[in-house]
Design a protein around this motif. Structure first.
Motif, PDB file in Angstrom:
ATOM      1  N   VAL A 177       1.724   9.938 -12.592  1.00 21.82           N
ATOM      2  CA  VAL A 177       2.573   9.177 -13.053  1.00 21.82           C
ATOM      3  C   VAL A 177       2.269   7.980 -12.015  1.00 21.82           C
ATOM      4  N   ALA A 178       2.647   6.777 -12.137  1.00 24.67           N
ATOM      5  CA  ALA A 178       2.236   5.585 -11.201  1.00 24.67           C
ATOM      6  C   ALA A 178       3.246   4.638 -11.113  1.00 24.67           C
ATOM      7  N   ARG A 179       3.953   3.954 -10.215  1.00 20.77           N
ATOM      8  CA  ARG A 179       4.854   3.082  -9.977  1.00 20.77           C
ATOM      9  C   ARG A 179       4.381   1.959  -9.166  1.00 20.77           C
ATOM     10  N   THR A 180       4.457   0.780  -9.551  1.00 18.55           N
ATOM     11  CA  THR A 180       3.784  -0.337  -8.920  1.00 18.55           C
ATOM     12  C   THR A 180       5.021  -0.990  -8.002  1.00 18.55           C
ATOM     13  N   PHE A 181       4.549  -1.312  -6.890  1.00 18.83           N
ATOM     14  CA  PHE A 181       5.439  -1.986  -5.768  1.00 18.83           C
ATOM     15  C   PHE A 181       4.692  -3.395  -5.519  1.00 18.83           C
ATOM     16  N   HIS A 182       5.561  -4.344  -5.320  1.00 18.60           N
ATOM     17  CA  HIS A 182       5.135  -5.757  -4.863  1.00 18.60           C
ATOM     18  C   HIS A 182       5.492  -5.945  -3.437  1.00 18.60           C
ATOM     19  N   TYR A 183       4.446  -6.062  -2.666  1.00 17.61           N
ATOM     20  CA  TYR A 183       4.647  -6.318  -1.162  1.00 17.61           C
ATOM     21  C   TYR A 183       4.178  -7.539  -0.645  1.00 17.61           C
ATOM     22  N   THR A 184       4.725  -7.929   0.559  1.00 15.33           N
ATOM     23  CA  THR A 184       4.242  -9.255   1.011  1.00 15.33           C
ATOM     24  C   THR A 184       2.901  -8.635   1.915  1.00 15.33           C
ATOM     25  N   LYS A 185       2.305  -9.609   2.470  1.00 14.41           N
ATOM     26  CA  LYS A 185       1.150  -9.498   3.601  1.00 14.41           C
ATOM     27  C   LYS A 185       1.981  -8.759   4.938  1.00 14.41           C
ATOM     28  N   THR A 186       3.125  -9.434   5.192  1.00 11.18           N
ATOM     29  CA  THR A 186       3.435  -8.918   6.088  1.00 11.18           C
ATOM     30  C   THR A 186       4.043  -7.617   6.098  1.00 11.18           C
ATOM     31  N   LYS A 187       4.741  -7.257   5.022  1.00 12.35           N
ATOM     32  CA  LYS A 187       5.190  -5.787   4.912  1.00 12.35           C
ATOM     33  C   LYS A 187       3.945  -4.753   4.789  1.00 12.35           C
ATOM     34  N   LEU A 188       2.832  -5.019   4.453  1.00 17.18           N
ATOM     35  CA  LEU A 188       1.619  -4.260   4.308  1.00 17.18           C
ATOM     36  C   LEU A 188       1.199  -4.041   5.804  1.00 17.18           C
ATOM     37  N   ILE A 189       1.010  -5.038   6.258  1.00 18.08           N
ATOM     38  CA  ILE A 189       0.696  -4.880   7.868  1.00 18.08           C
ATOM     39  C   ILE A 189       1.671  -4.234   8.597  1.00 18.08           C
TER      40      ILE A 189
END
Length: 632
Positions: A177-189
């Motif tokens: 199962v997979a769930r998509t998350f929507h992150y900003t560039k700042t959050k990913l870094i």
């Protein structure tokens, strides 16, 4: 890359390359989900740009388009029952002791409510309700959060962000199962951690994150937008993948199609549940909590020693064997395939389109029929040479040509009947057969029986509507309470000694809405039916107080206090009257006894007729006095 059905190398492995085919399939499902969800949302809100449609020639310059939001109306109408079930009760769960029914667990219910109702707990639940009403099903994910009162929360999962294979009937039986998350560039870094002080196993891979946030990364297309301008996009799509290895759920992060490895490597799923390690606990007792001796014993971890030094029982993390997703269904049917479940968008789309089309056509025709159309009144075929077009007539002006005027026919009355028929049919499909009755309660011609039947029917439908919702709520709360209880018993969540003893008991839980909403409404209906019979009896005031507590739990105390004060005043007045009558009777009794002692006061006739009666009553009075006082 096509998948090979005979290839089973993805089983019980965390190797990205071996799982890549499965992840690609999941990515395709997520992309389809996004397209389907966006199309459904546009249908629900009837998103049509009239000016663009006119420019494209699909709507004429004089045509009207009046969208009817049937889907949205039905969702909002039904939503009241679910919202009442969730927020109306002051407690989240009802606890029942398994071994002793007489044990009062109200303190435990109150404490669990504080831990289950974290900050903004309503937002995720209400969004989930709206989701499963719209699409037929929805999911909440149980998540570990040490900052929450109970160290566990739930999050709403949007329909477009959750993927499983189309023929799935039970999400717990899924391989992936997979769930998509929507992150900003700042959050990913930020998730990559501090490069100077990296944390092994917890930080995300900076190499893979750089591939995600690259300018040409497909992950930046979080949703299809009308605008292609980069300034309108700030989110990147990353996926949280869950699968099992040897029966234990693994959770990993990746960006399918952009990254070529894990953003964060798979690890056993932990949502906060713990278990006391009895072997280490016994060893600690034998060694009197001596750290130097405990370190040399097998099975003793540094975390155990740290817990013992803090005065806590040694405990271990419990990893999940089931996915932490709780499914909420809108309806139950014989087809239990999750993807085949339908919500109000599917059920109402045809009715909404039909009503919108008929209403728009009727209003357009009415608008056109209100206009005046003129033409030259001539039979000359050559009269149209140099003829002026688009001439507008002004009042009080002369016309130098003979002109005939005409009007288009107005819409037929049957069009309005057709619209009403579609609306009434849709109301029946949504189990709102009492809708017309409810809207006519002010009509003097309506009988009391019809109005009562309408109300009863609405209450019955409301109760039936939330039964399925109650089952999912019970499953959600049982999973969350299991985590809370384990952490309380391990001493991680601090409670009072009284509550600690209650947490140690064997108890079961169910959603409070079952008792505080469904059973309460059923009891209230029965009490309202019985009220006319009990109103004039001695039980009437007590019965009224109980009914007020059910009807108005917040304001009932002041009503009950007023009723009790009136009863006390009446009782006080009655007692005062009884006291006065008693004093009068005692004085009269003394007079009768005194008369019985003076027979010489009576005439011969009185001695013959009155004295025997007076003596008889005097004896009864003296006997009653002796029984009351015990004196001769």
């Amino acid at each position: 890359m096509t998948s090979d059905n005979n290839n089973n190398q993805y089983i019980n492995t965390t190797d990205y390359k071996k799982l890549e085919n499965k992840l690609t399939e999941i990515k395709g499902i997520l992309d389809d989900k996004i397209d389907q969800t966006i199309a459904s949302r546009r249908l629900r809100y009837a998103e049509v740009d009239i000016e663009i449609e006119r420019e494209a020639g699909r709507i004429g310059p004089d045509e009207l388009y009046v969208p009817v939001h049937t889907i949205e109306t039905n969702i909002r109408r039904e939503q009241v029952s679910y919202v009442q079930y969730v927020v109306q009760s002051k407690r989240a769960v009802v606890c029942e002791d398994q071994s002793d029914d007489t044990v009062d667990l109200q303190l435990l219910e109150k404490d669990l409510t504080k831990k289950l109702r974290f900050d903004n707990w309503q937002q995720g639940m209400l969004a989930n309700i709206d989701g499963f009403q719209s699409f037929g099903y929805g999911f909440l994910e149980v998540v570990y959060d040490p900052t929450a009162p109970g160290h566990v929360i739930y999050e709403q999962v949007q329909n477009s962000d959750f993927a499983f294979v189309a023929d799935t009937r039970d999400t717990q039986a899924c391989e992936f199962v997979a769930r998509t998350f929507h992150y900003t560039k700042t959050k990913l870094i930020a998730l990559c951690g501090d490069p100077k002080n990296p944390k092994e196993g917890s930080d995300w891979s900076r190499e893979q994150v750089d591939k995600v946030i690259a300018n040409d990364s497909s992950a930046s297309a979080s949703e299809p937008l009308e605008s292609n301008d980069e300034k309108d996009k700030s989110l990147y799509r990353v996926q949280k993948i869950m699968f099992r290895v040897n029966g234990t759920v693994q959770v990993a992060w990746t960006c399918i199609g952009t990254a070529d490895d894990w953003l964060r490597a798979p690890r056993p799923l932990y949502i906060g549940e713990r278990k006391i390690n009895t072997e280490v606990q016994q060893a600690a007792l034998l060694t009197q909590n001596n750290p130097s001796i405990l370190q040399q014993m097998p099975g003793v971890k540094p975390s155990h020693i740290d817990q013992i030094q803090k005065g806590l029982p040694p405990s271990d993390e419990v990893y999940e064997t089931e996915f932490p997703y709780i499914q909420f269904q809108y309806l139950i049917s014989e087809n239990d395939t999750i993807d085949h479940l339908k919500g109000r968008i599917f059920l109402d789309q045809d009715a909404q389109e039909g009503i919108t089309s008929l209403l728009s056509s009727t209003l357009t025709r009415a608008r056109r029929s209100a206009g005046m159309y003129g033409s030259k009144d001539t039979d000359d075929p050559n009269d149209d040479i140099l003829m002026q077009s688009n001439v507008y007539f002004k009042p009080n002006c002369l016309i130098n040509k003979k002109v005939s005027f005409s009007y288009l026919p107005p819409p037929e009355p049957g069009m309005l009947s057709a619209i009403q028929m579609l609306q009434a049919s849709n109301q029946q499909e949504t189990s709102q057969v009492n809708f017309a009755e409810s809207n006519k309660q002010s009509d003097s011609r309506k009988t009391a029986a019809a109005i009562k039947e309408s109300r009863n029917q609405r209450q019955e439908l409301t109760g039936t509507q939330v039964v399925l919702f109650s089952l999912a709520m019970g499953q959600l709360y049982r999973k969350m309470v299991k985590v809370i209880v384990s952490r309380v018993l391990c001493g991680i969540i601090k409670v009072s000694p009284t509550l600690q003893a209650l947490y140690q008991r064997d108890f079961v839980i169910k959603p409070s809405g079952d008792v505080d909403v469904i059973e309460r409404d059923d009891l209230l209906q029965k009490m309202q039916a019985a009220w006319p019979m009990l109103q004039q009896t001695a039980a009437g005031p007590l019965f009224l107080c109980d009914m007020l507590e059910l009807l108005f739990p917040d304001t009932a105390p002041k009503y009950i206090q007023a009723i009790q004060q009136q009863q006390q005043q009446q009782q006080s007045a009655q007692a005062q009257q009884q006291q006065q009558m008693l004093q009068f009777a005692m004085q009269m009794g003394k007079g009768i006894v005194e008369l019985s002692k003076h027979t010489d006061w009576f005439s011969d006739v009185g001695k013959l007729h009155a004295v025997p009666i007076i003596e008889q009553y005097a004896d009864r009075i003296l006997s009653m006095k002796q029984q009351t006082t015990g004196k001769q």
